[in-house]
Write an enzyme that holds these catalytic residues in place. Structure first.
Site, PDB file in Angstrom:
ATOM      1  N   ASP A   1      -4.585  24.664  -4.671  1.00 47.99           N
ATOM      2  CA  ASP A   1      -4.731  23.715  -5.767  1.00 47.99           C
ATOM      3  C   ASP A   1      -3.883  24.247  -6.921  1.00 47.99           C
ATOM      4  O   ASP A   1      -4.108  25.355  -7.409  1.00 47.99           O
ATOM      5  CB  ASP A   1      -6.216  23.629  -6.155  1.00 47.99           C
ATOM      6  CG  ASP A   1      -6.506  22.552  -7.190  1.00 47.99           C
ATOM      7  OD1 ASP A   1      -5.687  22.389  -8.123  1.00 47.99           O
ATOM      8  OD2 ASP A   1      -7.560  21.902  -7.091  1.00 47.99           O
TER       9      ASP A   1
ATOM     10  N   ARG B   1       0.823  -1.213   0.000  1.00 49.18           N
ATOM     11  CA  ARG B   1       0.000   0.000   0.000  1.00 49.18           C
ATOM     12  C   ARG B   1       0.861   1.270   0.000  1.00 49.18           C
ATOM     13  O   ARG B   1       0.433   2.329  -0.440  1.00 49.18           O
ATOM     14  CB  ARG B   1      -0.921  -0.018   1.221  1.00 49.18           C
ATOM     15  CG  ARG B   1      -2.131   0.883   1.085  1.00 49.18           C
ATOM     16  CD  ARG B   1      -3.131   0.651   2.203  1.00 49.18           C
ATOM     17  NE  ARG B   1      -2.494   0.760   3.491  1.00 49.18           N
ATOM     18  CZ  ARG B   1      -2.721  -0.069   4.507  1.00 49.18           C
ATOM     19  NH1 ARG B   1      -3.583  -1.057   4.404  1.00 49.18           N
ATOM     20  NH2 ARG B   1      -2.098   0.090   5.651  1.00 49.18           N
TER      21      ARG B   1
ATOM     22  N   LYS C   1      -4.729  15.597 -14.797  1.00 49.44           N
ATOM     23  CA  LYS C   1      -4.765  16.606 -15.857  1.00 49.44           C
ATOM     24  C   LYS C   1      -3.406  16.641 -16.582  1.00 49.44           C
ATOM     25  O   LYS C   1      -3.029  15.675 -17.190  1.00 49.44           O
ATOM     26  CB  LYS C   1      -5.153  17.958 -15.247  1.00 49.44           C
ATOM     27  CG  LYS C   1      -6.433  17.892 -14.378  1.00 49.44           C
ATOM     28  CD  LYS C   1      -7.707  17.788 -15.179  1.00 49.44           C
ATOM     29  CE  LYS C   1      -8.952  17.491 -14.370  1.00 49.44           C
ATOM     30  NZ  LYS C   1      -9.265  18.376 -13.285  1.00 49.44           N
TER      31      LYS C   1
ATOM     32  N   TYR D   1     -12.466  24.818  -7.351  1.00 50.47           N
ATOM     33  CA  TYR D   1     -13.026  23.624  -7.997  1.00 50.47           C
ATOM     34  C   TYR D   1     -14.267  23.215  -7.198  1.00 50.47           C
ATOM     35  O   TYR D   1     -14.176  22.923  -5.999  1.00 50.47           O
ATOM     36  CB  TYR D   1     -11.936  22.551  -7.949  1.00 50.47           C
ATOM     37  CG  TYR D   1     -12.284  21.214  -8.527  1.00 50.47           C
ATOM     38  CD1 TYR D   1     -12.528  21.074  -9.887  1.00 50.47           C
ATOM     39  CD2 TYR D   1     -12.327  20.082  -7.713  1.00 50.47           C
ATOM     40  CE1 TYR D   1     -12.816  19.828 -10.427  1.00 50.47           C
ATOM     41  CE2 TYR D   1     -12.611  18.836  -8.246  1.00 50.47           C
ATOM     42  CZ  TYR D   1     -12.861  18.722  -9.600  1.00 50.47           C
ATOM     43  OH  TYR D   1     -13.150  17.489 -10.127  1.00 50.47           O
TER      44      TYR D   1
HETATM   45  C1  LIG Z   1      -9.982  17.981 -12.055  1.00 48.83           C
HETATM   46  C2  LIG Z   1      -9.615  18.827 -10.918  1.00 48.83           C
HETATM   47  C3  LIG Z   1      -9.533  18.302  -9.629  1.00 48.83           C
HETATM   48  C4  LIG Z   1      -9.938  16.883  -9.307  1.00 48.83           C
HETATM   49  O1  LIG Z   1      -9.123  15.928  -9.906  1.00 48.83           O
HETATM   50  P1  LIG Z   1      -9.665  14.451 -10.171  1.00 48.83           P
HETATM   51  O2  LIG Z   1      -8.433  13.681 -10.455  1.00 48.83           O
HETATM   52  O3  LIG Z   1     -10.601  14.569 -11.335  1.00 48.83           O
HETATM   53  O4  LIG Z   1     -10.357  13.999  -8.937  1.00 48.83           O
HETATM   54  C5  LIG Z   1      -9.108  19.129  -8.624  1.00 48.83           C
HETATM   55  N1  LIG Z   1      -8.808  20.419  -8.847  1.00 48.83           N
HETATM   56  C6  LIG Z   1      -8.891  20.964 -10.068  1.00 48.83           C
HETATM   57  C7  LIG Z   1      -8.550  22.395 -10.258  1.00 48.83           C
HETATM   58  C8  LIG Z   1      -9.301  20.198 -11.136  1.00 48.83           C
HETATM   59  O5  LIG Z   1      -9.405  20.751 -12.343  1.00 48.83           O
END
Ligand SMILES: *Cc1c(COP(=O)(O)O)cnc(C)c1O
Length: 407
Positions: free
Chosen positions: A191, A67, A216, A120
Site C-alpha cells: 500500500d 465500464r 488521499k 490499514y
Molecule cells: C484511506 C486508506 C485506504 C482506503 O482508501 P479508501 O479510498 O478510503 O477506501 C487504504 N490504505 C490506506 C493506507 C489508507 O489510508
C-alpha cells in the site's frame, strides 16, 4: 511539439506534469484531457467492433464499453504508471476496493498470504468478511520482529505490506522483505498511499504491485473516492485485468478527471504538507503531555534511517501518544477542543484533521505496547503557527480537565 513524457532522462516533475496530456488536433487543443462520460462505446462498423474486442481481449488497454473508461481514465492511468515506473495502472472506486482487487486477483482457495500486522486495519475486515469464506488464509506478521522466510509456506502466494504503516508510521525494510519473497517466487504488494507515488517508489525497491487510495493525496481535495493498482509486469497486469473485469469495477469520468487534476500538483502540495508537519512534529516533541511523536522525518523516530534511505520526503501525517496513564476520554477531549482540525477519517486533502486511535486498535501493531491513546493529526496547508496555537490551547484544556477531575 511532441512530448515523450515517459523518457526516463526527464525529471520526475516534468514526467508527472506531461504524462497523459492530450494530443493536439487540427493545430490546437486543451491543456487537460476532457471528461469523457459514456456508457456505450459506438463503433464505425461490425469489423471495427470485432477488431477492438479482439485487441482488448489480447491485452490492449482500450475500451469497448463504458465500464472500461475512455480518454479521461487512460490519461490518469498513464500519469500514475509514469509516476510509479510501472507496467500498467487500474482504477477502482476506492482505495479499499483496490486492496480487495489485488487480494482476490492473486489468491485462490487454499492459498496463504503474509500480511504486515500494521496495515490499514480494514484489510482485516476483508479477511474476516470475505477471504476466509473463500478458503483463503491471511497471516499477520511483524515485518520488523519476525523472520519472513520462516513464515513462508508452500501455499504462500502473496506478501502484503504497507510502509510506513497506518497510524504509527512504522517504516519497513522493503528491499530486504522483497528479496526474501522473490527468492521464494512470491509477489509483493504494498500500500503506497502514504508516499502517494511521489515520496516512495516501491516498484523500484522490489515490490511488484503498488496500491493507492487516490482518495488521499493524489486527489488531494477531499472530494473524490478512488483507488489505483499499479503492476510491474505484463503477467501481473493480466491477472489484475481479469479480476478487475469480473468484478465490474469502474470509476466515473468526473472522478478520474479530479484525481488527475490533483496529481498534477502533488509534488508542491506534499512539500508544503511536509514543511508544516515537521514544524508541528518538532513542537509536539517539546510538550509535557506527549510521550512520543510518530513522524519518520524526525531524527528520533525509530524508522528514520530507513526512511532516509528509501523515501524522498514525508507527508502531513503526524501521530503522538499522550503520557502513560492518560485515558481515551482525554484524547477525545483534546480533539474536541481543536478549532482548525476537523474530526474525521481519511486525510490527504488540504485541510487539517484529527482522530483518536484507541489502545484497542493499536494492539494490532506489534511494535507498540502503550496503553494510552494516540492522536493522529493530518497537518494541512493552514498557517502552521495557527495550527500550533490551536494544539496548545487544546493541551491546556486537557490539562485543566485532568486537574479538575476528583482524585
Ligand atoms: C484511506 C486508506 C485506504 C482506503 O482508501 P479508501 O479510498 O478510503 O477506501 C487504504 N490504505 C490506506 C493506507 C489508507 O489510508
Amino acid at each position: 511539439m511532441s512530448n515523450d513524457a515517459s523518457s526516463s532522462r526527464l525529471g520526475r516533475s516534468t514526467r508527472l506534469l506531461h504524462a497523459g496530456a492530450p494530443a493536439l488536433h487540427g493545430g490546437s487543443g486543451p491543456v487537460n484531457v476532457p471528461v469523457v462520460r459514456t456508457s456505450t462505446v459506438r463503433f464505425e462498423s461490425s469489423a471495427a467492433y470485432a477488431d477492438l474486442h479482439h485487441r482488448r481481449a489480447a491485452g490492449e488497454r482500450l475500451a469497448t464499453y463504458g465500464r472500461h473508461g475512455l480518454d479521461t481514465h487512460r490519461a490518469l492511468e498513464d500519469a500514475v504508471t509514469a509516476l510509479e515506473g510501472g507496467h500498467r495502472a487500474f482504477l477502482t472506486p476506492s482505495g479499499l476496493s483496490a486492496i480487495t482487487l489485488v487480494l482476490v486477483a492473486l489468491l485462490s482457495p487454499g492459498d496463504h498470504a503474509l500480511v504486515a500486522d500494521s496495515v490499514y486495519s480494514p484489510v482485516r475486515r476483508v479477511d474476516d468478511s470475505l477471504l476466509q469464506r473463500l478458503g483463503i488464509t491471511l497471516e499477520y506478521f511483524s515485518p520488523s520482529q519476525d523472520d519472513l522466510a520462516a513464515k513462508i509456506r508452500p501455499s504462500t502466494k502473496l506478501v502484503y505490506l504497507e510502509s510506513p504503516s497506518s497510524l504509527l508510521y512504522e517504516v519497513l525494510d522493503l528491499p530486504a522483505l522483497a528479496a526474501v519473497a522473490r527468492a521464494h517466487g512470491i509477489p509483493v504488494a504494498t500500500d503506497n498511499t502514504w508516499g502517494a507515488g511521489w515520496f516512495y517508489q516501491p516498484l523500484a525497491l522490489g515490490a511488484n504491485l503498488s496500491i493507492h487510495a487516490a482518495t488521499k493525496y493524489i486527489s488531494g481535495h477531499s472530494d473524490v473516492m478512488q483507488g489505483i493498482v499499479v503492476t510491474d509486469s505484463a503477467a501481473l497486469s493480466a491477472k489484475i485485468a481479469t479480476a478487475h473485469e469480473a468484478l465490474g469495477l469502474t470509476v466515473g469520468a468526473d472522478d478520474a478527471y479530479l484525481a488527475l487534476r490533483g496529481l498534477r500538483t502533488l509534488p508542491v502540495r506534499l512539500a508544503q504538507h511536509q514543511r508544516h508537519a515537521t514544524q508541528v512534529a518538532e513542537w509536539l516533541q517539546g510538550q509535557p503531555q506527549v510521550s512520543r511523536v510518530f513522524y519518520p522525518a524526525l531524527a528520533s523516530d525509530p524508522g528514520h534511517a530507513l526512511w532516509q534511505r528509501d523515501f524522498s520526503g514525508a507527508n502531513g501525517l503526524v501521530s503522538f501518544a499522550f503520557e502513560e496513564g492518560v485515558d481515551v476520554r482525554a484524547g477525545e477531549q483534546f480533539i474536541d477542543a481543536l478549532r482548525f482540525f476537523g474530526i474525521g477519517a481519511s486525510w490527504g486533502g488540504y485541510e487539517s484533521l484529527a482522530l483518536v486511535a484507541s489502545p484497542d486498535r493499536l494492539r494490532e501493531h506489534s511494535v507498540w505496547t502503550g496503553t494510552q491513546p494516540v492522536v493522529r493529526l493530518h497537518v494541512g496547508l493552514e498557517d502552521p503557527q495557527d495550527l500550533i496555537a490551536d494544539l496548545q490551547q487544546a493541551f491546556a484544556r486537557v490539562a485543566q480537565g485532568v486537574e479538575l477531575a476528583p482524585a
